[in-house]
Design a protein around this motif. Sequence first.
Motif, PDB file in Angstrom:
ATOM      1  N   LYS A   2       0.853  -1.183   0.000  1.00  0.00           N
ATOM      2  CA  LYS A   2       0.000   0.000   0.000  1.00  0.00           C
ATOM      3  C   LYS A   2       0.886   1.229   0.000  1.00  0.00           C
ATOM      4  O   LYS A   2       1.822   1.326   0.798  1.00  0.00           O
ATOM      5  N   TRP A   4       0.947   5.622  -0.301  1.00  0.00           N
ATOM      6  CA  TRP A   4       0.253   6.902  -0.223  1.00  0.00           C
ATOM      7  C   TRP A   4       0.976   7.860  -1.153  1.00  0.00           C
ATOM      8  O   TRP A   4       2.190   8.052  -1.032  1.00  0.00           O
ATOM      9  N   ASP A  31      -5.356  -1.183  -7.214  1.00  0.00           N
ATOM     10  CA  ASP A  31      -6.625  -0.707  -6.662  1.00  0.00           C
ATOM     11  C   ASP A  31      -6.393   0.696  -6.113  1.00  0.00           C
ATOM     12  O   ASP A  31      -5.557   0.888  -5.230  1.00  0.00           O
ATOM     13  N   MET A  32      -7.116   1.666  -6.676  1.00  0.00           N
ATOM     14  CA  MET A  32      -6.942   3.076  -6.304  1.00  0.00           C
ATOM     15  C   MET A  32      -8.048   3.549  -5.374  1.00  0.00           C
ATOM     16  O   MET A  32      -9.209   3.197  -5.553  1.00  0.00           O
ATOM     17  N   ASP A  33      -7.661   4.380  -4.421  1.00  0.00           N
ATOM     18  CA  ASP A  33      -8.607   5.166  -3.631  1.00  0.00           C
ATOM     19  C   ASP A  33      -8.155   6.612  -3.787  1.00  0.00           C
ATOM     20  O   ASP A  33      -7.314   7.103  -3.032  1.00  0.00           O
ATOM     21  N   ALA A  35      -9.612   9.488  -3.381  1.00  0.00           N
ATOM     22  CA  ALA A  35      -9.945  10.423  -2.297  1.00  0.00           C
ATOM     23  C   ALA A  35      -8.927  10.341  -1.161  1.00  0.00           C
ATOM     24  O   ALA A  35      -8.551  11.358  -0.580  1.00  0.00           O
ATOM     25  N   ALA A  36      -8.474   9.130  -0.853  1.00  0.00           N
ATOM     26  CA  ALA A  36      -7.489   8.933   0.222  1.00  0.00           C
ATOM     27  C   ALA A  36      -6.051   9.031  -0.279  1.00  0.00           C
ATOM     28  O   ALA A  36      -5.119   8.960   0.511  1.00  0.00           O
ATOM     29  N   LYS A  37      -5.883   9.141  -1.612  1.00  0.00           N
ATOM     30  CA  LYS A  37      -4.561   9.188  -2.245  1.00  0.00           C
ATOM     31  C   LYS A  37      -3.763   7.916  -1.981  1.00  0.00           C
ATOM     32  O   LYS A  37      -2.542   7.935  -1.844  1.00  0.00           O
ATOM     33  N   VAL A  39      -2.936   3.788  -3.033  1.00  0.00           N
ATOM     34  CA  VAL A  39      -2.947   2.774  -4.072  1.00  0.00           C
ATOM     35  C   VAL A  39      -2.470   1.459  -3.447  1.00  0.00           C
ATOM     36  O   VAL A  39      -1.481   1.436  -2.726  1.00  0.00           O
ATOM     37  N   SER A  40      -3.231   0.400  -3.687  1.00  0.00           N
ATOM     38  CA  SER A  40      -2.852  -0.948  -3.263  1.00  0.00           C
ATOM     39  C   SER A  40      -2.397  -1.703  -4.500  1.00  0.00           C
ATOM     40  O   SER A  40      -3.078  -1.680  -5.521  1.00  0.00           O
TER      41      SER A  40
END
Length: 64
Positions: A2, A4, A31-33, A35-37, A39-40
């Motif tokens: 993970k 950031w 896998d992107m988020d 909003a939270a910046k 990436v997994s």
Amino acid sequence: MKLWITNMNCGGCARGVTAIIHDIDSNAKVDMDLAAKMVSIETIASTEQMTAALAKGGFPAQVQ
């Protein structure tokens, strides 16, 4: 792993990050988020390889 990525702000950034990851490991699962910046990444590449490539591409990342 993970990561950031502080300057991943839009869909274009997310596509750029994904392209850099796939340049290192074309079979990586990303896998992107946005909003939270975050990436997994499921990859065979090392964390060092990924963070170095992302930094070179303009997306410095911190391991979470």
